[in-house]
Design an enzyme around this catalytic site. Sequence first.
Site, PDB file in Angstrom:
ATOM      1  N   ASP A   1      47.703  45.829  40.984  1.00  0.00           N
ATOM      2  CA  ASP A   1      48.297  45.356  39.736  1.00  0.00           C
ATOM      3  C   ASP A   1      47.408  45.645  38.540  1.00  0.00           C
ATOM      4  O   ASP A   1      47.889  45.705  37.402  1.00  0.00           O
ATOM      5  CB  ASP A   1      48.571  43.854  39.851  1.00  0.00           C
TER       6      ASP A   1
ATOM      7  N   MET B   1      52.832  38.737  33.878  1.00  0.00           N
ATOM      8  CA  MET B   1      53.293  39.398  32.660  1.00  0.00           C
ATOM      9  C   MET B   1      52.601  40.730  32.403  1.00  0.00           C
ATOM     10  O   MET B   1      52.899  41.394  31.417  1.00  0.00           O
ATOM     11  CB  MET B   1      53.066  38.470  31.457  1.00  0.00           C
ATOM     12  N   ARG B   2      51.673  41.125  33.274  1.00  0.00           N
ATOM     13  CA  ARG B   2      50.951  42.368  33.014  1.00  0.00           C
ATOM     14  C   ARG B   2      51.891  43.561  33.033  1.00  0.00           C
ATOM     15  O   ARG B   2      51.727  44.512  32.247  1.00  0.00           O
ATOM     16  CB  ARG B   2      49.831  42.544  34.039  1.00  0.00           C
ATOM     17  N   ALA B   3      52.898  43.534  33.904  1.00  0.00           N
ATOM     18  CA  ALA B   3      53.833  44.660  33.985  1.00  0.00           C
ATOM     19  C   ALA B   3      54.588  44.842  32.675  1.00  0.00           C
ATOM     20  O   ALA B   3      54.797  45.980  32.222  1.00  0.00           O
ATOM     21  CB  ALA B   3      54.808  44.443  35.135  1.00  0.00           C
TER      22      ALA B   3
END
Length: 675
Positions: free
Chosen positions: A192, A273-275
């Site tokens: 991720d 929320m990184r995506a």
Amino acid sequence: MTTPFPFTAVVGQDDLRLALLLNAVSPAVGGVLVRGEKGTAKSTAVRALSALLPEVEVVVGCRFSCDPAKPDPACPDGPHEPAFETRASRMVELPVGASEDRLVGALDIERALSEGVKAFEPGLLADAHRGILYVDEVNLLHDHLVDLLLDAAAMGASYVEREGVSVRHASRFLLVGTMNPEEGELRPQLLDRFGLTVEVAASREPDQRVEVVRRRLAHDDDPAGFAARWADEEAAVRARIVAARELLPSVELGDAALRQIAATCAAFEVDGMRADIVMARTATALAAWAGRTEVLAEDVRRAALLALPHRRRRNPFDAPGLDEDKLDETLEEFGPPSQDSGDEDPDPGPDGPGGGGQPPSSEPDGPQGGDTGARSEGGEGGEPQTSGAGAGEQSAVRAAEPFRTKVLSVPGLGEGAAGRRSRARTEHGRTTGARRPRGTLTKLHLAATVQAAAPHQRTRGRSGPGLVVRRDDLRQATREGREGNLVLFVVDASGSMAARQRMSAVKGAVLSLLLDAYQRRDKVGLVTFRGSAAELALPPTSSVDAAAARLESLPTGGRTPLAAGLLRAHEVLRVERLRDPARRPLVVVVTDGRATGGPEPVALAGRAAGLFSAEGVASVVVDCESGHVRLGLAGRLAGELGGTAVTLDELRADSIAGLVRDVQGASPKTSRRVA
């Protein structure tokens, strides 16, 4: 190689080249993870990218590549003079066997203690500042090193804190990692942290393969001449990167595009929320690369194909990738009502002049090398079968749903590779003692160092408050953590296992243990036996995915050559001991204990099991016997192995609380303790 292969001369690999260029345009995207089989130009493309990056201005004499326009006030080299120089962007390679000191830098502990001076030697993170940090085979890098470099990439700074001495320096770089999935996966948490991921595979088109060989040979014969022929194309791409960087701050990410990004991430159930953030930055970089100031739906779609495949995996054995039909439906549902889908493909990638002349790939997720090979080789058809019960081969059955298992560990204290299974002496963990350093000091034991230096202060002429410390006084801290093991599965695939329809449950149990091995960073191997012989279905590897694929395609039938299976496993361990003597094995035998075929099969199996007991190999027998009448053959086999036996039901985490204690402290009357 003094003259790298030109980036624009790479044939095909459009997704790979585009992902690298997007990070060159906007380093905030977060780097690229390149997954694919060996020999697919992964390393060639990354090394070629550094020649396309614009030159950077740095302060003269600064070892940390400080930007003269924005000097770092915390730079360990102190205040900077206004003089600066221009140099090419660096590409720094991180070796798989690098130490933590080599990555983040090292403090001179002796000077820090005796003089109070922060004498700091920069590491690779400082060298890569404002350049590229390239990690080949990143999946083989120790997890704590991956954590360090990903933290530095995310924060733009590297922190070194040891024994009360703290150093901070800027560390902003383009992170690129390559890996072969057949050699093992990265943890989902680490996956991720990479902004984009790309699947690469060798072309199956003869014409394209011919062009690859032609260009490679031409470059090897005359690197400078070959590079000169591609100089114009290289200059054009370099100029396009500069233009896209200048345009990037003007690109507008509208509410409609943001809504599509959020809806796409929600539809594919990505964590956190990184995506969303990475997709937004990637779509913006795509627009800038195309020379636009507005993000379109095509940019969002392309960003999703690059940023989400490695984030949507819900199970370690699921293949990465996206359902493009679902992606298109989501974008259409949440797009503006007047959106015109159009027939044109958005910017097809970095082809431009001389980009190889290859059409953009319509399949962004290439075939999985490990899984494809596993499924094509996993069957055991053609093996001679003997007459008798269960002699006919039966097709493979699907594994039952995996479950959480309790930890099976190797007794004693090892010194193998860092992992999460058995106790071991490691570089990271709780401090258990001190010793004289062997070579470079890495982990100072402060109390032991002071204790060693204190008796000699008068003879050394100490006159002030400082402690007079010499190199002979330094003590290395010894630490205890966890190691990864070699978990070798020896699976009975004979007719006696299939006759009672137990193979589905057996495969489910082995799959559960494989999942546990994946989480604990073990190497795994798979030996199967049936008919008249045993087979090494999967040599020891870090790719648990490949083991799961071999298991899924495993057929059953024939007699039970238990002795052959044990002897084959013993030979595998002998070879692995030569390759990796520090990694301790754990043998998991999955059988009902029956032995048939050949003269005296039971006695022969007992003698084969005695080899493991004599060498102190840790072992567990998973008893697959069922029915009201039980012969207890698996338990007898466990005693001969010097291990312990556990039933399929007892493998579940909520039912074998005492299993590890039994393995580690079994009474000699029941089974030998394995050290």
